[in-house]
Write an enzyme that holds these catalytic residues in place. Structure first.
Site, PDB file in Angstrom:
ATOM      1  CB  CYS A  80      -0.902   0.006   1.247  1.00 50.44           C
ATOM      2  SG  CYS A  80      -1.958   1.463   1.329  1.00 50.44           S
ATOM      3  CB  CYS A  84      -1.075   3.905   8.142  1.00 48.97           C
ATOM      4  SG  CYS A  84      -2.213   4.547   6.897  1.00 48.97           S
ATOM      5  CB  CYS A  87      -0.509  -0.140   8.364  1.00 45.87           C
ATOM      6  SG  CYS A  87      -1.227  -1.367   7.252  1.00 45.87           S
ATOM      7  CB  CYS A 126     -15.225  -6.968   7.036  1.00 47.66           C
ATOM      8  SG  CYS A 126     -16.527  -6.739   8.252  1.00 47.66           S
ATOM      9  CB  CYS A 158     -18.313  -4.482   5.819  1.00 47.33           C
ATOM     10  SG  CYS A 158     -17.375  -3.028   6.345  1.00 47.33           S
ATOM     11  CB  CYS A 218     -17.733   0.336   9.460  1.00 47.48           C
ATOM     12  SG  CYS A 218     -16.606  -0.531  10.584  1.00 47.48           S
ATOM     13  NE  ARG A 290     -17.404  -4.964  14.149  1.00 47.35           N
ATOM     14  CZ  ARG A 290     -17.851  -4.395  13.032  1.00 47.35           C
ATOM     15  NH1 ARG A 290     -17.018  -3.809  12.213  1.00 47.35           N
ATOM     16  NH2 ARG A 290     -19.124  -4.407  12.738  1.00 47.35           N
TER      17      ARG A 290
END
Ligand code: SF4
Length: 348
Positions: A80, A84, A87, A126, A158, A218, A290
């Site tokens: 990616c 971040c 991550c 998801c 999702c 979400c 969650r």
């Protein structure tokens, strides 16, 4: 009449039948004008006072004691372009994490995994792709097919695909997508310490596109990245002032993955997680709160305390994108032990 007296009378007068759940008291407690000092005051309440308030709110809006099980699959892993800092999927840290990049999974493979998740009791599936943003073309077309396929299994679908235009959100809505996950991660003020490749406003814009398309939102965040208590309050304030509130609010504790810039962060104190869950429950009474990343590090007792504080959804399955998750049999046993039950699909 006091609520206690009213409840007592109802129990006495119903001939021993099961008591009907209390009706939610909607309008009064659902606010979108929270100030950060109010949220900070909640987060710093004596713990049991905070849990008491959250429990009261939870009983009013979620009297059924159900826990939603959501299963999460990485449909495209690694490489990616975002940075971040938490991550392992970021290309910026690929050398140090050693995470192998994988291309987009086949539609059939994804739907086979969705079937397995459904058989194991999950009602929401998801799918996460490590993309900066959605690009129109073959890959997005495949994701649309995945969404259609999951919905055809009578599961909620999702996806989390990065930034999204209004037109792309509309296509996902037409495919039947239930919810789109796009986390704010942290406060607007601390955000730049964690991500530099897209702005907080970019994230808010994507959330607006999702909402305008009629897809559920979400959206949550992560604690344990070095943020202050004020940052946690500001994150919750931002979430609670979205109107309507996100239908799902994942509360994550950092999983400090080796090779990422946050690898040396100390573990999150489980009580801090309980406080975040309780405050989220009070601020966003109708949402699913969650327990997400970091749950594996929690003891059974800490998880039960989170349920007591208003958590009513968990990520379920052995893996959370690229990190390990709790054992599914243990999860079901824990839910039963807590006196809760698994939420069935609305059509069941
Ligand atoms: S955008 Fe998502 S996948 Fe990409 S680095 Fe950030 S958290 Fe990881």
């Amino acid at each position: 009449m006091s609520e206690t007296l009213e409840t007592t009378n109802r129990i006495k007068g119903n001939g021993g039948r099961a008591e009907t759940p209390r009706e939610p008291k909607p309008a009064a407690e659902i606010r979108h004008d929270w100030r950060s000092d109010e949220v900070l005051a909640l987060l710093t309440l004596p713990l049991l006072d905070l849990v008491d308030q959250a429990r009261d709110m939870h009983r009013r809006f979620h009297a059924d004691g159900k826990v939603q099980l959501a299963s999460l699959l990485s449909i495209k892993t690694g490489a990616c372009p975002e940075d971040c800092k938490y991550c392992p999927q970021s290309a910026h840290y690929a050398k140090s994490t050693g995470l192998k990049r994988e291309t987009l999974l086949d539609v059939d493979e994804v739907l086979a995994k969705a079937r397995l998740a459904k058989d194991a009791g999950a009602t929401r599936f998801c799918m996460g792709a490590a993309w900066r943003e959605v690009k129109d073309g073959e890959a997005f077309d495949s994701v649309i097919e995945m969404v259609r396929g999951v919905r055809a299994l009578d599961m909620e679908a999702c996806v989390t695909l990065g930034m999204l235009t209004a037109a792309q959100a509309k296509r996902l809505a037409e495919a039947g997508l239930t919810a789109y996950n796009h986390n704010l991660d942290t406060s607007p003020e601390f955000y730049g310490e964690i991500i530099t490749t897209r702005t907080y406003q970019d994230r808010l814009d994507t959330l607006a596109h999702v909402r305008q398309a009629g897809i559920q939102v979400c959206c949550g965040g992560i604690i344990g990245m070095g943020e202050s208590l004020e940052d946690r309050a500001r994150l919750l304030e931002t979430l609670a002032n979205l109107d309507p509130h996100p239908e799902s609010v994942p509360i994550n504790a950092l999983v400090a993955v080796r090779g990422t810039p946050l690898e040396d962060r100390p573990p999150v104190d489980p009580i801090d997680l309980v406080r975040m869950v309780a405050a989220a429950r009070i601020l966003m009474p109708t949402s699913h709160v969650r327990l997400s990343a970091g749950r594996r590090a929690l003891s059974r007792e800490a998880q039960i305390l989170c349920f007591l504080a208003g958590a009513n959804s968990i990520f379920y399955g052995d893996k959370l994108l690229t990190t390990a998750n709790n054992d599914v049999a243990d999860d079901l046993a824990l839910i039963e032990e807590a006196g809760l039950s698994v939420k069935a699909h609305p059509s069941c």
